[in-house]
Structure formats: structure tokens, C-alpha cells
Design an enzyme around this catalytic site. Structure first.
Site, short mmCIF file in Angstrom:
data_model
loop_
_atom_site.label_atom_id
_atom_site.label_comp_id
_atom_site.label_asym_id
_atom_site.label_seq_id
_atom_site.Cartn_x
_atom_site.Cartn_y
_atom_site.Cartn_z
N ASP A 1 28.64 71.88 25.18
CA ASP A 1 27.42 71.55 25.90
C ASP A 1 26.23 71.52 24.94
O ASP A 1 26.09 72.41 24.09
CB ASP A 1 27.14 72.58 27.00
CG ASP A 1 28.28 72.69 28.00
OD1 ASP A 1 28.88 71.65 28.32
OD2 ASP A 1 28.57 73.81 28.45
N ASP B 1 34.82 73.40 26.63
CA ASP B 1 34.05 72.17 26.47
C ASP B 1 32.89 72.44 25.55
O ASP B 1 32.72 73.56 25.04
CB ASP B 1 33.59 71.63 27.83
CG ASP B 1 32.74 72.64 28.59
OD1 ASP B 1 32.39 73.69 28.02
OD2 ASP B 1 32.40 72.38 29.76
N ASP C 1 29.16 67.83 27.59
CA ASP C 1 28.05 67.66 28.53
C ASP C 1 26.74 67.61 27.75
O ASP C 1 26.48 68.48 26.91
CB ASP C 1 27.99 68.80 29.54
CG ASP C 1 29.04 68.68 30.63
OD1 ASP C 1 29.74 67.65 30.66
OD2 ASP C 1 29.17 69.63 31.43
#
Length: 522
Positions: free
Chosen positions: A331, A329, A446
């Protein structure tokens, strides 16, 4: 209950009762044997004990003053003496022969105690000074410099799989033990070729050493391969691969007979919005994200954030900040030089990103951190309390790249170049053909907002690695009587917060040598 380390140390009568309970006649009463379980393992010790008794040897389960022969496997004499010293607790025991397992196995073949030769006696450990210097690492991962150059990939991957399996089954203690062993191997400056290379190193428990021994000997570990092929491990991997699904939910579904994505879809289970989005974009979200893709997302995020809050600072964190070329992912940590200006930023940013078509899913949470004069409250989980946006980002791809963000090779066919990933666990590709034809892919993103006063702590905490941060917190608590989080550092003795404007200051407060992000890949 007898403490674990003293279970071998009850009276000789108890040991005799167990030995004599085998039913076999004792042919050699003057030879009383004790098999040391250390490095031998419980199952092998049980087998060898039964074998000896069946041949008329007196093999006692418990160490006592009657023992004449101590048998061990893969131990030096100083290691056995250390074990004895820690267990006899001042008792006056008669000297025993400290022997290698070879004497025992030869005696089994001969059907009688064979003569003790020099080669049967345990040897003193011969320390190679050069090797000792090379393979010397501190006990805490936050004291080590661990780059991405791993010389023991085969060993660390084996331990990592067992750690992951323990995490998926919520066996935190076992998971941490494997992760710590894995981190030690990652920090070594060259490849391990035999178990002797690891003598004296911290955090290597018997279970991890057994796995390492198997891999060094056979190239694989049967335990690792059995785990890898187990139905439960495969099911947990598939189900927790859905965004928004944790180990508890996956375990509940498995108990209901759900182990694949097809079965989940057919089950009629009620999914929350995050899980619905995770299932819809399963294939994309389980492909690695390239650094170029993270940078492209960063450009979009920065433009939107600055339009809402001029002067804001946006930092790419996580594995990418540690130099990793890919991640699961992306961030970002956001702050503003003026304390308080960042409050309420994310709902506005998320709304603007959504209106521009960049968000496929998003959920924002408000900052709930409160600094108490009595010190930080113990959090109910490892999650911090920053303002945060969990999202699935819609990333437009350049025509010249594949779905993993790498340059497209003109020598490959369309079907070869578009999908580098293996078949999704569980035997399905969710909308696979459609996703390969799209001009965009879904990526987990995120966004985390921190006040500038907490920025250094947030940057440290969100950079990772996870074990490095865990070890920093352990160091703070065990060695410095401090409490470290992604929000603050609190000195429990002085009963005050220690402020820091940089990561370097936090390391200094903790009495640790500063380690840059690229060397925190524990």
C-alpha cells in the site's frame, strides 16, 4: 427475559423444582450445592450437576438463600466473593462454604459429603508483585507498545485462527473478542507459562482463557484443530483467497457446493473483472510479498507519480511501515504539499502504469469525502472515501531471487528453490508451472491519494494494525467523546474538527502517549 447476569438468581422454589426434577432421591438434605459456572464452563457444570444428583446430592441450578456449599474451579476466594456480591444484590444470605472442586469430586467418589479440610477451602489470591508489574497492560491496544517480538506465538496463533474463522463467518463480535485477547498476549514482555500469569489482565474472556488453558496444558487446543480441519474453514480460506471475493460471496458459493478452485472454474459462475484476475493470479497473490519487492514496486510508483505530479510525496504504509518483513499486499499513500493538486491524480497514474505494462488489473475510485459542519457522517462501512486505485501489479523479478523475493540459494535444486509455498488450499496450483518459469510475479498494490490537510489521519489509519486503529477509534468515542477516522478528528462536545499535521498531534488531541509505527503491531 431475565438478564444474563441474573439468570442464576430466581427464587429458591424454582431452583428446588429443577433439582428435584432429576428423579433421584435426596440423601443429604442439609447439604445444598451450587456449582459456579465461572471458568468451569456450561457443559462441564451440567455434567457435574447430573453426577451429583444421581448420587443423592441436592445440586441446585440457581443461586438462592438455601445454598450451603458453593463449588468453583480455578477461582480464588476473592473472585467468588466478588461474583456473589454482584449477584445477591443486597439479599441477606446465610454464609456458605466456598469450596474448591476437589471437595465435590472427592464427595462423589465417597458417595457422601466428605469432611471439609483446609485444602478444600478456596484460597486468597497471592499476588506476586514482580509478576504483577511485568504482566500489567492497559485496556486499550492503542495504549500499549506492541513490537514484532511476540513471546507467546503458539497462544496468539491459536486465538488468531479462531478470530479469522469468526471473521470469515461474519461473526464480528466473536472475532473482535479473540483479536483483543490475542493483542494482550502480544504485548506481554515474556512468555505465559500458566493461567495465573494472566490474572487481572484486560480483554481475556472465558472462551479465550479456555483456549489458552488447553494450549498451555496440551500444546494444542482441540477446538482450534477442529476448526482448522473443518471443510467449511478450508473452503472459506480458499475462496476468499481470490482477489475480489469476500465472505458473503464465498458463503454463497459454498452453499452451491463450490469449495475448491477447480469446482469454481467448472461451475460456470459469472465472475467480475477483479475476481477473474484474482483467479488467474491466485498462486502469486497468495504468496507473501517481501520488503525488497515492496521497495521495487515503490521505485516504479514514485517515478510515475512524480512524472505526473512533480513534488508529490509517496509513503509506503501498512505492515511494512510497522517494520514487518513480509505482507499480503503493498500500500502506498500519496499526497502533495499544495492542497488540491492531488485531485484526479490516480486515473493518470494508473493509465501510465498500464501503458508501461505494470498493471494486470486496476480499478480507481474518486474521493467522495465531504466535511460537514455538523460533524462526520457515519460511514456505511469501514472503508474510507479517498481517491484510490486497487490493482494487481506486474513485478519483474531479479534473476537472483525466488518468487517470494528472497535470495536464491545455489545449494538448492531448481524445483526446491522456486516454490516455497505449500500446495494451494483446494488442491490446485493455478498455472503453477508456468508461473514458476515466468520472470515476473503478480502483487496486490493499493494506491491511496489524500489531501495534505488529511494526510496525518490517512497515514495513521493506513499504517495499522487493524486492531490498533479500531482501538484508537473506540478510545476516541468512549473516552474522549470524539469521532476519529482516516479523514479527520471531530470533537462532539465542542462541535468542531481538530486539525493535525502529524500523527503525534493526533495522539496529543486524544490524550494518548505517542506510539511509533514499529510498536503498533497489536
Amino acid at each position: 427475559m431475565v438478564p444474563l447476569k441474573r439468570r442464576k438468581l430466581v427464587s429458591s422454589h424454582a431452583g428446588n423444582a429443577e433439582a428435584e426434577g432429576s428423579g433421584a432421591a435426596v440423601k443429604f438434605p442439609s447439604v445444598v450445592i451450587f456449582l459456579l459456572e465461572r471458568k468451569m464452563g456450561a457443559s462441564r457444570r451440567t455434567f457435574l450437576s447430573q453426577l451429583g444428583r444421581s448420587k443423592g446430592f441436592k445440586v441446585e441450578e440457581l443461586f438462592s438463600e438455601r445454598i450451603t456449599h458453593v463449588i468453583s474451579e480455578n477461582n480464588y476466594i476473592n473472585e467468588v466473593r466478588t461474583w456473589l456480591d454482584s449477584h445477591i444484590r443486597g439479599q441477606s444470605l446465610q454464609p456458605a462454604h466456598l469450596l474448591d472442586i476437589s471437595w465435590y469430586t472427592e464427595s462423589m467418589r465417597a458417595g457422601r459429603p466428605v469432611e471439609i479440610l483446609e485444602r478444600h477451602k478456596l484460597q486468597e489470591q497471592q499476588i506476586n508483585e514482580a509478576a504483577a508489574v511485568v504482566f500489567s497492560v492497559p485496556s486499550y491496544a492503542c495504549q500499549r507498545r506492541t513490537t514484532l517480538q511476540n513471546h507467546n506465538t503458539v497462544l496468539t496463533e491459536a486465538l488468531s485462527l479462531l478470530a479469522e474463522n469468526a471473521e470469515l463467518n461474519e461473526e464480528d463480535g466473536r472475532a473482535i473478542a479473540f483479536r483483543r485477547s490475542e493483542a494482550v498476549l502480544k504485548a506481554l514482555p515474556k512468555a505465559v507459562t500458566n493461567l495465573a500469569d494472566l490474572r487481572g489482565l484486560p480483554c481475556l474472556g472465558e472462551h479465550s482463557l479456555k483456549i489458552i488453558k488447553d494450549v498451555l496444558k496440551d500444546g494444542v487446543s482441540s477446538e482450534v484443530e477442529t476448526t482448522r480441519q473443518s471443510d467449511r474453514y478450508k473452503a472459506l480460506k480458499v475462496l476468499t483467497g481470490i482477489f475480489g471475493v469476500g465472505a458473503k460471496t464465498a458463503d454463497r458459493w459454498i452453499k452451491m457446493g463450490i469449495s475448491t478452485l477447480h469446482q469454481l472454474q467448472a461451475s460456470g459462475q459469472t465472475l467480475n473483472q477483479a475476481q477473474q484476475a484474482g483467479l488467474e493470479h491466485y498462486e502469486d497473490l497468495n504468496q507473501p510479498v517481501a520488503k525488497a519487492e515492496a521497495d521495487a514496486i515503490g521505485d516504479v510508483v514514485q517515478k510515475v507519480v512524480l512524472s505526473v505530479l512533480p513534488g508529490a510525496l509517496i509513503t509506503l504504509i501498512g505492515g511494512f511501515r510497522r517494520g514487518k518483513p513480509t505482507g499480503h499486499d503493498v500500500d502506498f499513500l500519496i499526497t502533495h504539499p499544495e492542497e488540491g493538486r492531488e485531485v484526479g491524480l490516480l486515473p493518470k497514474v494508473a493509465s501510465l502504469l498500464k501503458s508501461q505494462g505494470f498493471l494486470l488489473y486496476q480499478k480507481t475510485t474518486r474521493n467522495s469525502y465531504l466535511e460537514s459542519d455538523d460533524g462526520p457522517a457515519r460511514l456505511s462501512s469501514n472503508m474510507d472515501r479517498f481517491e484510490r486505485c486497487f490493482s494487481i501489479f506486474k513485478l519483474e523479478m531479479n534473476p537472483g531471487t525466488t518468487r517470494s523475493g528472497t535470495p536464491r540459494s545455489s545449494s538448492r535444486t531448481e524445483s526446491q528453490s522456486d516454490d516455497h509455498s505449500p500446495q494451494t488450499p483446494g488442491g490446485v496450483h493455478e498455472n503453477g508451472l508456468e508461473s514458476r518459469r515466468r520472470s515476473w510475479r503478480a502483487v496486490r498494490v493499493d494506491l491511496v491519494v489524500s489531501p495534505i490537510s488529511q494526510f496525518a489521519f490517512a497515514l495513521l489509519g493506513w499504517t495499522g494494525s487493524k486492531l490498533f486503529e479500531r482501538e484508537m477509534r473506540r478510545w476516541a468515542g468512549h473516552e474522549k467523546a470524539m469521532s476519529l477516522s482516516s479523514h479527520a478528528l471531530y470533537d462532539t462536545k465542542q462541535r468542531r474538527y481538530l486539525r493535525a499535521a502529524s500523527e503525534e498531534e493526533i495522539f496529543a488531541h486524544l490524550g494518548l502517549e505517542y506510539i511509533p509505527p514499529s510498536q503498533r503491531n497489536a
